[in-house]
Design a protein around this motif. Sequence first.
Motif, short mmCIF file in Angstrom:
data_model
loop_
_atom_site.label_atom_id
_atom_site.label_comp_id
_atom_site.label_asym_id
_atom_site.label_seq_id
_atom_site.Cartn_x
_atom_site.Cartn_y
_atom_site.Cartn_z
N PHE A 94 40.36 8.66 48.55
CA PHE A 94 38.96 8.11 48.14
C PHE A 94 38.24 8.52 49.48
CE2 PHE A 94 35.54 4.80 49.04
CZ PHE A 94 34.77 5.04 47.72
N ASP A 95 36.91 9.12 49.40
CA ASP A 95 36.22 9.59 50.46
C ASP A 95 34.85 8.83 50.35
OD1 ASP A 95 34.58 10.73 52.38
OD2 ASP A 95 35.22 12.76 52.06
N ALA A 96 34.56 7.63 51.12
CA ALA A 96 33.31 6.82 51.06
C ALA A 96 32.16 7.98 51.22
CB ALA A 96 33.31 5.75 51.96
N ALA A 97 32.23 8.90 52.15
CA ALA A 97 31.06 9.54 52.32
C ALA A 97 30.46 10.61 51.20
CB ALA A 97 31.20 10.45 53.40
N VAL A 98 31.38 10.75 50.36
CA VAL A 98 30.96 11.68 49.20
C VAL A 98 31.23 10.90 48.06
CG1 VAL A 98 31.30 13.82 50.68
CG2 VAL A 98 33.15 12.84 49.07
N SER A 99 31.78 10.02 47.89
CA SER A 99 32.04 9.32 46.50
C SER A 99 30.87 8.97 45.72
CB SER A 99 33.00 8.23 46.55
OG SER A 99 33.11 7.50 45.43
N GLN A 100 30.71 8.93 44.51
CA GLN A 100 29.85 8.55 43.55
C GLN A 100 30.46 7.84 42.54
OE1 GLN A 100 27.70 11.87 41.84
NE2 GLN A 100 26.98 12.45 44.01
N ARG A 101 31.28 6.84 42.75
CA ARG A 101 31.76 6.06 42.11
C ARG A 101 31.15 4.83 41.75
NH1 ARG A 101 38.17 4.65 42.87
NH2 ARG A 101 37.67 3.02 41.38
N ARG A 102 31.08 4.10 40.48
CA ARG A 102 30.38 2.92 40.27
C ARG A 102 31.26 1.88 40.18
NH1 ARG A 102 29.54 1.05 35.16
NH2 ARG A 102 27.74 -0.39 34.79
N PHE A 103 30.82 0.91 40.98
CA PHE A 103 31.62 -0.66 40.96
C PHE A 103 30.81 -1.64 40.33
CE2 PHE A 103 33.75 1.68 44.61
CZ PHE A 103 35.04 1.79 44.16
N VAL A 104 31.53 -2.52 39.64
CA VAL A 104 30.76 -3.57 38.87
C VAL A 104 31.56 -4.83 39.16
CG1 VAL A 104 30.17 -4.79 36.87
CG2 VAL A 104 30.19 -2.28 36.75
N ILE A 105 30.89 -5.57 39.77
CA ILE A 105 31.34 -6.89 40.59
C ILE A 105 30.57 -8.00 39.81
CG2 ILE A 105 31.50 -8.11 42.68
CD1 ILE A 105 30.80 -5.68 44.34
N GLY A 106 31.57 -8.72 39.27
CA GLY A 106 31.15 -10.10 38.61
C GLY A 106 30.98 -11.27 39.74
N MET A 107 29.70 -11.94 39.54
CA MET A 107 29.55 -13.09 40.45
C MET A 107 28.47 -14.04 39.88
SD MET A 107 27.50 -11.19 43.42
CE MET A 107 28.68 -9.70 43.70
N ARG A 108 28.50 -15.13 40.21
CA ARG A 108 27.23 -16.11 39.62
C ARG A 108 26.08 -15.66 40.49
NH1 ARG A 108 29.37 -21.35 41.82
NH2 ARG A 108 30.45 -20.02 43.29
N ASP A 109 24.80 -15.97 39.87
CA ASP A 109 23.44 -15.59 40.43
C ASP A 109 23.29 -16.38 41.88
OD1 ASP A 109 23.39 -18.33 39.36
OD2 ASP A 109 21.36 -17.93 38.84
N VAL A 110 23.96 -17.66 42.05
CA VAL A 110 23.91 -18.41 43.41
C VAL A 110 24.56 -17.33 44.39
CG1 VAL A 110 26.03 -19.77 42.99
CG2 VAL A 110 23.91 -20.55 44.42
N LEU A 111 25.53 -16.79 43.96
CA LEU A 111 26.13 -15.70 45.22
C LEU A 111 25.56 -14.56 45.28
CD1 LEU A 111 30.27 -15.89 44.86
CD2 LEU A 111 28.76 -16.33 46.77
N GLU A 112 25.06 -14.06 44.22
CA GLU A 112 24.29 -12.69 44.07
C GLU A 112 23.13 -12.82 45.19
OE1 GLU A 112 22.87 -9.71 40.81
OE2 GLU A 112 21.53 -11.48 41.02
N PHE A 113 22.39 -13.93 45.26
CA PHE A 113 21.20 -13.92 46.07
C PHE A 113 21.50 -13.79 47.49
CE2 PHE A 113 18.65 -16.62 48.72
CZ PHE A 113 17.36 -16.09 48.29
N VAL A 114 22.34 -14.37 47.93
CA VAL A 114 22.94 -14.49 49.42
C VAL A 114 24.02 -13.28 49.70
CG1 VAL A 114 22.33 -16.77 49.88
CG2 VAL A 114 24.77 -16.06 49.31
N LEU A 115 24.89 -12.81 48.81
CA LEU A 115 25.77 -11.93 49.25
C LEU A 115 25.21 -10.55 48.71
CD1 LEU A 115 28.74 -11.16 49.98
CD2 LEU A 115 29.49 -11.60 47.42
#
Length: 310
Positions: A94-115
Motif C-alpha cells: 500500500f502506497d499512501a501517496a498514490v493510493s486511490q482506495r475508498r474506505f468506509v468507516i461506520g460511526m455514530r453522528d456524535v463521533l463523526e462531528f469531533v473525529l
Amino acid sequence: MNVSTSVERIDLNLFRVFDAIYRAGSLTRAAGQLHLTQPAISNALARLRERFGDPLFVRSGRRISPTPRAREIAPEVEAALSSLRRALAGGSGFDAAVSQRRFVIGMRDVLEFVLLPGLGGGLLQEAPGLRLQSARIERRSLEQDLAAGVLDLAIDVPNPVSAAVQHTPLFEETLCVAMRADHALAGRRLSLKSWLAVPQVVVSSRRNGPVLEELELQRLGLKREVRVRCQHYYAACHLVAASELMLVLPRYYGEWFARYLPLRLATLPVPLPGMSVLMYWHQHAEHDAGHRWLRERIRALFARGALRPA
C-alpha cells in the motif's frame, strides 16, 4: 424469471457497469467514467436486467434511480469489486501517496462531528487520492456489514460479535451534564436532588424507550422530568444553551460544544461507569496493507487526544 447464480456464465465486467451507473445516476456519466460508449453501457444494462429479471434502474427526471432490487444488491456488488481490487493490489502493498482506495468507516453522528475533521484532514494530507466515507452503523448487521465489505471499519460501543470480527479499545466514553452558562446551578457541585428537580432534554435515535442514565435511575427508584426528546446532540446543545433544560451527553462532545455555545458542564450525579469505545474490523482485512495503515492512523489519532478540543 429465475436468476442464474453461475459465476462462470456471467461477464463480471457487467458488475463494474452496474456499480458505475448506481454511483453516477446517469448512463452518460457512467460511460465517461468507464471510458465506454453509451451504447455499450446500454447493452450491458440490458444484459443485467435480463440476468436479474428486474429493470434495476428507472428514469426519474434527468436522472435514473435504482429500483429496490438494485439497492439491495448494490452493497454486495461494491464489496465484491473492492475485494477484487484489494486482491490485485495485495502483492504490491500500500502506497499512501498514490493510493486511490475508498474506505468506509461506520460511526455514530456524535463521533463523526469531533473525529472526522482530524481524521480526514490528517489522512488526506498523507494520502491525497484517498476517499473516505462516514456511514451510519446498523448494530444488528454490524458483523455482516464488516464481512461483506460494506464497512471497512466501525467505531462504536461494545457490540456482540463473533471471533471473526477483530476489535481494539480506543477510549472510554464518560457522561456529563450540560446546562446554560448562566443557569442557577452553574458553577456548583450538582447534587442528585437538584439535578432531578430540573426539566431535562434527552437524545435518542429511538422513538421511545429509556436512555442510558434512565436505566440507572429506574434501578434506584428515581424519576426525572423529561420535557424534550430529540434525535441529535447538536440540536439538544443549542436548546440547552437557550433554556433552563439540562442534558446528559458524552463529555468529549460537551467540551467541544462548550467552546462555541454558552454552556457549563458538570459531573453527572448518577454513578455510571465509563463505556469503552472500540474499533472493529473483519478478520479477512487483518493483513491487508492499506487496511492496516488506516487502523494504525486511527489508533495514533486517539493516542494524540483526537476527542479533545484544540
